[in-house]
Design an enzyme around this catalytic site. Structure first.
Site, mmCIF file in Angstrom:
data_model
loop_
_atom_site.group_PDB
_atom_site.id
_atom_site.type_symbol
_atom_site.label_atom_id
_atom_site.label_comp_id
_atom_site.label_asym_id
_atom_site.label_seq_id
_atom_site.Cartn_x
_atom_site.Cartn_y
_atom_site.Cartn_z
ATOM 1 N N HIS A 1 -3.626 -0.641 2.468
ATOM 2 C CA HIS A 1 -2.358 0.042 2.728
ATOM 3 C C HIS A 1 -2.654 1.495 3.095
ATOM 4 O O HIS A 1 -2.569 2.391 2.254
ATOM 5 C CB HIS A 1 -1.458 -0.037 1.486
ATOM 6 C CG HIS A 1 -0.064 0.437 1.717
ATOM 7 N ND1 HIS A 1 1.028 -0.125 1.102
ATOM 8 C CD2 HIS A 1 0.441 1.437 2.493
ATOM 9 C CE1 HIS A 1 2.133 0.510 1.474
ATOM 10 N NE2 HIS A 1 1.783 1.475 2.314
ATOM 11 N N GLU B 1 -0.828 -3.307 5.187
ATOM 12 C CA GLU B 1 0.519 -2.915 4.793
ATOM 13 C C GLU B 1 0.799 -1.483 5.227
ATOM 14 O O GLU B 1 -0.120 -0.673 5.331
ATOM 15 C CB GLU B 1 0.673 -2.972 3.262
ATOM 16 C CG GLU B 1 0.414 -4.321 2.633
ATOM 17 C CD GLU B 1 0.552 -4.280 1.122
ATOM 18 O OE1 GLU B 1 0.724 -5.353 0.522
ATOM 19 O OE2 GLU B 1 0.491 -3.173 0.536
ATOM 20 N N HIS C 1 3.204 -6.215 -6.414
ATOM 21 C CA HIS C 1 3.483 -4.938 -7.068
ATOM 22 C C HIS C 1 3.616 -5.135 -8.576
ATOM 23 O O HIS C 1 4.560 -5.753 -9.055
ATOM 24 C CB HIS C 1 4.739 -4.235 -6.541
ATOM 25 C CG HIS C 1 4.706 -2.750 -6.766
ATOM 26 N ND1 HIS C 1 4.206 -1.876 -5.832
ATOM 27 C CD2 HIS C 1 5.057 -1.994 -7.825
ATOM 28 C CE1 HIS C 1 4.283 -0.636 -6.296
ATOM 29 N NE2 HIS C 1 4.788 -0.689 -7.511
#
EC number: 2.6.99.2
Length: 251
Positions: free
Chosen positions: A57, A84, A204
């Site tokens: 990410h 991401e 998450h």
């Protein structure tokens, strides 16, 4: 401990894929300015230990994953490569250059410590549709980061995305407090995704404590992306051991 939605585990018995987010390894590397740990070798090792994907990410300030890391990993990752990020122009250009297996669109602010909300897929439908069309034209699978809200899942389906990724922080917090009903919105969102013919990912704050219950009760779960907790757990238990512990829970 009651299993509230055990029917779900009977509807989807295949193993859910584990994609390891290596952002925290990049944070550790950057702290000393050298190349320890070696991010490329780490990705190779993680795959060798059994993980079915590598997630990164990159953020605009490159405080952990650098844009060059994405380029360097392009020819290294042999499983699924997931990038991401917030689809700002710089990010879009990077994804089109690297052409990962999957791009996950996350609406995080440039100064966010970590992702903290899913997309409002109704409000941003036009923008998301345009970005997704660009990626899909290049053969890149797309996923939208969303809250566990069937309404937002339905909105995601209208953008043309291939998958949604459920933002699981709320589940993790409720599980830690022993409140098992906290999984209910995620079950409903998963059912809606299936009805909309969307693939389902999640991520998450998932960890070794809460992942098994989540897997058992969320139908049609294709992939989870786990980074922070997995790396923290590996400090005590070892990276290879922790990856295999996750794989066991995801069967």
């Amino acid at each position: 401990m009651p299993i509230l939605y055990f029917w779900a585990s009977k509807t989807k018995t295949s193993m859910t894929k584990l994609s390891v987010n290596i952002n925290k390894l990049a944070t550790l590397r950057n702290a000393r300015g050298g190349n320890m740990p070696d991010l490329i070798q780490s990705a190779k090792d993680i795959e060798a230990f059994g993980a079915q994907g590598i997630t990164i990410h990159p953020r605009p300030d490159e405080r952990h994953i650098r844009y060059q890391d994405a380029r360097d990993l392009k020819d290294v990752v042999t499983t699924e490569f997931n990038i991401e990020g917030n689809p700002i122009p710089k990010f879009i250009d990077l994804v089109l250059e690297v052409k990962p297996t999957q791009v996950t669109l996350v609406p995080d602010a440039e100064d966010a410590i970590t992702s903290n909300a899913g997309w409002d897929t109704r409000k941003h439908s036009g923008f998301l549709s345009e970005v997704i069309a660009v990626f899909k034209e290049q053969g890149i699978r797309t996923s939208i980061f969303v809250d566990a809200d069937p309404y937002m899942v339905e909105g995601a389906a209208k953008t043309g995305t291939d998958r949604v990724e459920l933002y699981t922080e709320a589940y993790a917090k409720s599980f830690a407090k022993g409140y098992l009903q906290g999984i209910k919105p995620f079950v409903e969102a998963a059912k809606t995704a299936h009805e909309m013919q969307l693939g389902l990912n999640a991520g998450h704050d998932l960890n070794l404590e809460n992942i098994k219950y989540f897997k058992e009760n969320i139908p049609h779960l294709l992939e989870v992306s786990i980074g922070h907790a997995l790396i923290c757990e590996s400090v005590y238990l070892g990276l290879e051991n922790v990856i295999n512990m996750y794989l066991h829970r995801l069967k």
